[in-house]
Write a protein that holds these residues in place. Structure first.
Motif, PDB file in Angstrom:
ATOM      1  N   ILE A   9       0.745  -1.318  -0.153  1.00 28.50           N
ATOM      2  CA  ILE A   9       0.104  -0.038   0.016  1.00 28.50           C
ATOM      3  C   ILE A   9       0.848   1.410   0.109  1.00 28.50           C
ATOM      4  O   ILE A   9       1.686   1.380   0.756  1.00 28.50           O
ATOM      5  CB  ILE A   9      -0.902   0.134   1.510  1.00 28.50           C
ATOM      6  N   ILE A  10       0.481   2.068  -0.885  1.00 21.71           N
ATOM      7  CA  ILE A  10       1.365   3.450  -1.079  1.00 21.71           C
ATOM      8  C   ILE A  10       0.305   4.568  -0.920  1.00 21.71           C
ATOM      9  O   ILE A  10      -0.596   4.777  -2.066  1.00 21.71           O
ATOM     10  CB  ILE A  10       2.258   3.446  -2.428  1.00 21.71           C
ATOM     11  N   PRO A  11       0.169   5.290  -0.013  1.00 19.68           N
ATOM     12  CA  PRO A  11      -0.478   6.672  -0.090  1.00 19.68           C
ATOM     13  C   PRO A  11       0.405   7.543  -0.689  1.00 19.68           C
ATOM     14  O   PRO A  11       1.575   7.783  -0.297  1.00 19.68           O
ATOM     15  CB  PRO A  11      -0.578   6.870   1.565  1.00 19.68           C
ATOM     16  N   VAL A  12      -0.526   8.549  -1.504  1.00 17.69           N
ATOM     17  CA  VAL A  12       0.215   9.548  -2.224  1.00 17.69           C
ATOM     18  C   VAL A  12      -0.363  10.926  -2.118  1.00 17.69           C
ATOM     19  O   VAL A  12      -1.529  10.769  -2.084  1.00 17.69           O
ATOM     20  CB  VAL A  12       0.482   9.105  -3.914  1.00 17.69           C
ATOM     21  N   ILE A  37      -0.980  -1.172  -4.056  1.00 18.82           N
ATOM     22  CA  ILE A  37      -2.204  -0.562  -4.035  1.00 18.82           C
ATOM     23  C   ILE A  37      -1.767   0.944  -3.819  1.00 18.82           C
ATOM     24  O   ILE A  37      -1.340   1.140  -2.646  1.00 18.82           O
ATOM     25  CB  ILE A  37      -3.131  -1.035  -2.958  1.00 18.82           C
ATOM     26  N   ILE A  38      -2.100   1.835  -4.827  1.00 20.38           N
ATOM     27  CA  ILE A  38      -1.733   3.397  -4.773  1.00 20.38           C
ATOM     28  C   ILE A  38      -3.070   4.105  -4.291  1.00 20.38           C
ATOM     29  O   ILE A  38      -3.872   4.047  -4.884  1.00 20.38           O
ATOM     30  CB  ILE A  38      -0.991   3.772  -5.887  1.00 20.38           C
ATOM     31  N   TYR A  77      -7.866   2.823   3.228  1.00 26.35           N
ATOM     32  CA  TYR A  77      -8.556   2.457   2.108  1.00 26.35           C
ATOM     33  C   TYR A  77      -7.878   1.630   1.527  1.00 26.35           C
ATOM     34  O   TYR A  77      -8.414   0.542   0.817  1.00 26.35           O
ATOM     35  CB  TYR A  77      -8.596   3.867   1.216  1.00 26.35           C
ATOM     36  N   GLY A  78      -6.489   1.607   1.705  1.00 26.33           N
ATOM     37  CA  GLY A  78      -5.741   0.683   1.043  1.00 26.33           C
ATOM     38  C   GLY A  78      -5.902  -0.921   1.587  1.00 26.33           C
ATOM     39  O   GLY A  78      -6.161  -1.873   0.851  1.00 26.33           O
ATOM     40  N   PHE A  89       3.679  -1.561   3.754  1.00 25.82           N
ATOM     41  CA  PHE A  89       3.482  -0.204   3.347  1.00 25.82           C
ATOM     42  C   PHE A  89       4.841   0.532   2.843  1.00 25.82           C
ATOM     43  O   PHE A  89       5.998   0.224   3.423  1.00 25.82           O
ATOM     44  CB  PHE A  89       2.977   0.491   4.477  1.00 25.82           C
ATOM     45  N   VAL A  90       4.677   1.276   1.878  1.00 27.86           N
ATOM     46  CA  VAL A  90       5.810   1.937   1.541  1.00 27.86           C
ATOM     47  C   VAL A  90       5.627   3.477   1.138  1.00 27.86           C
ATOM     48  O   VAL A  90       4.527   3.647   0.416  1.00 27.86           O
ATOM     49  CB  VAL A  90       6.410   1.361   0.027  1.00 27.86           C
ATOM     50  N   ASP A  91       6.141   4.320   1.752  1.00 21.51           N
ATOM     51  CA  ASP A  91       5.980   5.844   1.645  1.00 21.51           C
ATOM     52  C   ASP A  91       6.188   6.177   0.177  1.00 21.51           C
ATOM     53  O   ASP A  91       7.273   5.583  -0.346  1.00 21.51           O
ATOM     54  CB  ASP A  91       6.739   6.678   2.605  1.00 21.51           C
TER      55      ASP A  91
END
Length: 361
Positions: A9-12, A37-38, A77-78, A89-91
């Motif tokens: 999961i990557i939040p952007v 999952i972005i 959400y992810g 998770f990856v920033d």
């Protein structure tokens, strides 16, 4: 298509400068059973356009868009749409090395509910990730049937950060069965709270000591953790973390209690008193606002923390605590202000030397 073993999961949010480098680092992974999952958190730059282009070339990359709601909402959400057995998770301004996901392919992970790798810092240059650690071939693997006890004792959270979720892998079965989510009311430390809640139910840990996650340095990118918050916002997040740590004490014992006590004393003093008495920040609050907040909120909070067995490790924190509880908020604020002035004068020669070095280099 095989079900992915891990969802990444990557939040952007406004990361047009670095999101491509982040995703490309995952595409180079030696382990291939993954999905990305972005979650675009209402970006106002070209991040969403870049994400669309990336996902068009690989069916394992999925993207979703939401109105700007914060990193916790994006991660939640992810979690609601991912399908892997594990989740990590990856920033969006970081990267992973090709071996990062190999931990999932090891026999050592059998029986573990939490997987963790080590991490390093680096930068992105000429489409290459340059890491601070050059000799990155450590193959040590540590397993422990009590993951939380290992993290708070042998791993030593006073020397190494334990809070990040980006160097850890979590079992989706536990997250779903226990309905674990990131606290969307928090803007700082929400990752540690999530980890603590997870450790209430997770047992074994498998720790790969190889540095495979890379915190990348980017010019002109602001990290949320470095943003100065209001005193009340700081203290709210600190209290939530302290409460989460306390819940682990009946399970994992004294090592968690020592860390919780240190955290509860250290953070209000370093993040609020020392921060707001720095010369650059001292004018941000109206007259006596800091003093009133310290009297009404910080002193009652730290006075309830039992230090009969443990206390803050930072001698300056212990001293300020003593001043707060014996001489009051006004004297503690004056001390912090004087300390900051003296400290800035002592560090000025080093600062100037670095500036000169950069000029002549």
């Amino acid at each position: 298509m095989s079900k992915p073993k891990v969802s990444i999961i990557i939040p952007v949010y406004n990361r047009e400068k670095c999101i491509l480098a982040c995703v490309e680092s995952i595409l180079k992974s030696e382990y291939s059973l993954w999905e990305i999952i972005i979650i675009d958190d209402g970006s106002t730059d070209s991040s969403l356009s870049i994400i669309r282009n990336i996902s068009a070339n690989d069916s394992r990359i999925k993207y979703y868009h939401q109105e700007n709601s914060g990193v916790s909402a994006a991660r939640n959400y992810g979690l609601s749409v991912c399908s892997g057995e594990w989740v990590t998770f990856v920033d969006s301004d970081d990267a992973i090395l090709p071996s990062h996901l190999n931990i999932l392919n090891s026999e050592k992970v059998d029986g573990a509910d939490l997987l963790m790798t080590d991490y390093t810092s680096g930068f992105y240059e000429n489409k290459r990730i340059i890491t601070r650690i050059k000799n990155n071939i450590c193959t040590d693997i540590i397993t422990d049937s009590l993951g939380g006890k290992y993290l708070f004792c042998d791993y030593n959270p006073f020397k190494k950060q334990i809070y990040p979720v980006w160097n850890k892998f979590f079992k989706m079965e536990i997250i779903e069965n226990r309905n674990l989510k990131f606290d969307q009311t928090m803007s700082l430390g929400e990752d540690q709270v999530f980890l603590c809640n997870y450790l209430l139910y997770a047992k074994g840990i498998c720790y790969f000591k190889q540095c495979t996650y890379v915190n990348l340095h980017w010019d002109n990118i602001i990290h949320l953790g470095s943003v100065l918050r209001t005193p009340s916002n700081f203290l709210y997040n600190i209290k939530r973390n302290y409460e989460s740590l306390r819940k682990l004490i009946p399970i994992y014992g004294s090592c968690v209690e020592e860390y919780a006590v240190n955290y509860g004393l250290d953070r209000p003093i370093t993040r609020i008193l020392y921060n707001y008495t720095k010369r650059k920040n001292s004018g941000l609050l109206v007259k006596d606002e800091l003093k009133k907040f310290v009297e009404s909120d910080i002193i009652p909070f730290i006075s309830l923390i039992d230090i009969s067995q443990y206390t803050a490790r930072n001698v300056n924190v212990r001293f300020v605590r003593m001043i707060l509880l014996t001489m009051g908020a006004g004297m503690a604020i004056k001390y912090c202000y004087v300390y900051n002035v003296i400290n800035s004068l002592l560090t000025l020669p080093v600062f100037l030397a670095r500036k000169v070095y950069k000029i002549i280099k």
